[in-house]
Motif scaffolding. Structure first.
Motif, short mmCIF file in Angstrom:
data_model
loop_
_atom_site.label_atom_id
_atom_site.label_comp_id
_atom_site.label_asym_id
_atom_site.label_seq_id
_atom_site.Cartn_x
_atom_site.Cartn_y
_atom_site.Cartn_z
N THR A 398 -27.62 -17.94 4.74
CA THR A 398 -27.73 -19.25 5.41
C THR A 398 -27.73 -19.09 6.92
N LEU A 399 -26.79 -18.28 7.42
CA LEU A 399 -26.70 -18.06 8.87
C LEU A 399 -27.96 -17.35 9.38
N ILE A 415 -36.39 -10.00 15.13
CA ILE A 415 -35.93 -10.15 13.73
C ILE A 415 -34.76 -9.20 13.48
N HIS A 416 -34.88 -7.95 13.94
CA HIS A 416 -33.79 -6.98 13.79
C HIS A 416 -32.53 -7.47 14.50
N SER A 417 -32.72 -8.05 15.68
CA SER A 417 -31.56 -8.56 16.44
C SER A 417 -30.88 -9.69 15.69
N ALA A 418 -31.64 -10.54 15.06
CA ALA A 418 -31.08 -11.66 14.29
C ALA A 418 -30.26 -11.15 13.12
N ILE A 419 -30.79 -10.13 12.41
CA ILE A 419 -30.06 -9.55 11.28
C ILE A 419 -28.75 -8.91 11.77
N LYS A 420 -28.84 -8.18 12.87
CA LYS A 420 -27.66 -7.50 13.42
C LYS A 420 -26.62 -8.52 13.89
N THR A 422 -26.18 -11.55 12.81
CA THR A 422 -25.57 -12.18 11.63
C THR A 422 -24.46 -11.30 11.07
N ALA A 423 -24.72 -10.00 10.94
CA ALA A 423 -23.71 -9.08 10.41
C ALA A 423 -22.48 -9.04 11.31
N GLU A 424 -22.69 -9.02 12.62
CA GLU A 424 -21.57 -8.94 13.56
C GLU A 424 -20.74 -10.22 13.53
N GLU A 425 -21.39 -11.38 13.48
CA GLU A 425 -20.64 -12.65 13.46
C GLU A 425 -19.77 -12.77 12.23
N LEU A 426 -20.25 -12.25 11.11
CA LEU A 426 -19.51 -12.38 9.85
C LEU A 426 -18.64 -11.16 9.55
N GLY A 429 -21.15 -5.26 7.15
CA GLY A 429 -22.05 -4.15 7.41
C GLY A 429 -23.49 -4.66 7.32
N MET A 430 -24.41 -3.92 7.96
CA MET A 430 -25.81 -4.34 7.96
C MET A 430 -26.37 -4.46 6.54
N GLY A 431 -25.89 -3.60 5.64
CA GLY A 431 -26.38 -3.63 4.26
C GLY A 431 -26.06 -4.92 3.54
N LYS A 432 -24.93 -5.56 3.91
CA LYS A 432 -24.50 -6.80 3.27
C LYS A 432 -25.38 -7.98 3.68
N VAL A 433 -26.11 -7.79 4.75
CA VAL A 433 -27.06 -8.82 5.18
C VAL A 433 -28.49 -8.40 4.81
N GLY A 434 -28.79 -7.12 5.09
CA GLY A 434 -30.16 -6.63 4.89
C GLY A 434 -30.59 -6.60 3.44
N MET A 435 -29.71 -6.20 2.52
CA MET A 435 -30.11 -6.09 1.11
C MET A 435 -30.34 -7.46 0.46
#
Length: 478
Positions: A398-399, A415-420, A422-426, A429-435
């Motif tokens: 959602t975020l 796009i990579h910055s947005a994924i990163k 999101t992971a940092e705010e929550l 790890g990157m895998g928990k967002v990327g996968m």
């Protein structure tokens, strides 16, 4: 007399002369390639000739298949295609001249007599061959009686020729009988047509399969009889399957065009075929220009070669990733069309090659794995969705959706910055967002780098698929 006399004072001219009784198989393609490379190496000419004298077995479909295979492999011919069926008047003209010169004669022996003669020879453990009866007694008949025409083969001495690949070969003339060169119906025979064609077309080098070695002495004798120069010959060994047996349909794709259907690049198949009996040191990968520069018949191995599909796949993967992507995309386009993809709905094919090339060994595999770039999927793959599309994925998805929606530039880096972010705010790890994102937008657990994948899928479809994934999780847990 040896036929190895140098022909270097004449322009090099080779030919590929398939019989159109089936598709162009890999053995024929390798012979065509060797003939083509030899001509190109010496700045000579390459002729395509269709030997269609077998009227019962030759088909227009086979002719088309041969032409398609040659064109797909980019083996361009300088002359032709010539068709033997359109040259019957010329063959018969030469036969009539030979009858007049006494180098051929009419044979009136009946089929029954010939069968009885062969049966008696075989019963006596003798080689089945014509006994020459009409060679000496044809004057007992008239020319309007049913007859064939036979070549008056020399009865003493030997034919000696220096095969460029195999070395000196000698065949006694006593091993050969008087070959039929014109049938009762007036049609000329294969071995004779080949001789007249090679003479008329100025062929200097005949490169062909080893199954033609027995034809060569006969053809040399006929060439001498009509006063023609004798070309140089090189007979290429057969190709064996992975199991060591002669390559055949049971080994899978033996038609050249089948390799196209299976997703191979013509450059890869050419590279593989040239190495299937020829070598230049330890080098494995050759551009077409390198082949033309380096190829010689003297370096062709006279031993049979074994086909290795894994090696061909390795080469194909190499070429997918090392040829200019624009060239790969041209070949890929055909496979994408076969899949029925709406190409305007996804990334251009050059970008697709860059995205998926290192992951795929064939263009067919590449096309099949590209479906999520061009088509929507009805459902998520449960085997990966059950692991990654869980209630824990709702918050990061959602975020991330909100962050992606706010992007002004739909490019890999933002796009990579947005994924990163999101992971940092929550605190994930990157895998928990990327996968979860990967499964949401591709319905698969595997894809190229997720930022590049998302960029290629496009903003509208990416946001819609993330929403679809969130709804899927909520519906599954309700």
């Amino acid at each position: 007399m040896s036929t190895s006399a140098s022909l270097t004072n004449k322009p090099i001219k080779t030919r590929f002369a398939p019989s159109p009784t089936g598709y162009l198989h890999v053995g024929g393609a390798r012979t065509a390639l060797y003939s083509w490379l030899f001509a190109r190496h010496y700045g000579g000419e390459f002729v395509l000739r269709i030997e269609d004298t077998d009227l019962e077995r030759s088909t227009p479909e086979a002719i088309e298949a041969i032409m398609d295979g040659m064109q797909w492999l980019n083996l361009a011919w300088d002359e032709g295609p010539y068709f033997q069926t359109k040259r019957f008047d010329r063959y018969n003209q030469v036969i009539d001249e030979m009858l007049e010169a006494g180098t051929a004669y009419r044979c009136y022996c009946s089929t029954e007599r010939l069968n009885e003669m062969r049966e008696a020879q075989m019963a006596a453990n003798q080689k089945a061959r014509y006994d020459g009866r009409c060679r000496f007694h044809e004057h007992n008949h008239t020319s309007d009686e049913p007859h064939v025409v036979r070549f008056k083969n020399p009865q003493d001495g030997s034919v000696i020729f220096d095969d460029i690949i195999r070395g000196e070969i000698e065949i006694s003339n006593q091993e050969m009988d008087d070959l039929i060169i014109r049938r009762t119906d007036g049609s000329p025979t294969y071995n004779f047509c080949v001789v007249v064609d090679d003479f008329d077309m100025g062929i200097t080098h005949v490169i062909r399969g080893e199954d033609h070695i027995n034809n060569t002495p006969r053809q040399i004798n006929i060439l001498k009889a009509i006063g023609a120069d004798v070309p140089l010959y090189g007979h290429v060994s057969m190709i064996l399957g992975d199991d060591g047996k002669k390559l055949s349909k049971r080994h899978g794709a033996v038609s050249v065009m089948q390799y196209r259907y299976d997703g191979f690049l013509p450059e890869a198949l050419l590279n593989y075929l040239v190495r299937l009996g020829w070598a230049h040191g330890d080098q494995e990968v050759f551009s077409v220009e390198e082949m033309k520069s380096l190829f010689t018949l003297e370096a062709v191995n006279k031993s049979a070669s074994a086909f290795n599909t894994e090696k061909l796949l390795w080469l194909n993967h190499h070429y997918i990733n090392h040829l200019p992507p624009e060239r790969v995309a041209v070949q890929l386009d055909w496979h994408m069309q076969q899949m029925g993809y709406p190409l305007q709905a996804g990334p251009n094919l050059v970008e697709l090659v860059k995205l998926l090339g290192d992951r795929c060994k064939t263009l067919k595999e590449l096309a099949q794995s590209a479906h999520y770039f061009y088509q929507e999927f009805d459902a998520f793959d449960e085997s990966v969705a059950s692991k990654h599309l869980t209630t824990q994925a709702i918050e990061p998805l959602t975020l991330l959706r909100d962050k992606l929606e706010s992007l002004a530039d739909w490019l890999n880096e933002p796009i990579h910055s947005a994924i990163k972010a999101t992971a940092e705010e929550l605190g994930l790890g990157m895998g928990k967002v990327g996968m979860p994102l990967r499964v949401a937008v591709t319905s698969s657990g595997q894809s190229p780098a997720i930022d590049a994948t998302v960029a290629a899928i496009g903003k509208t479809r990416t946001l819609a698929r993330i929403t679809k994934a969130i709804d899927y999780i909520k519906a599954k847990t309700a």
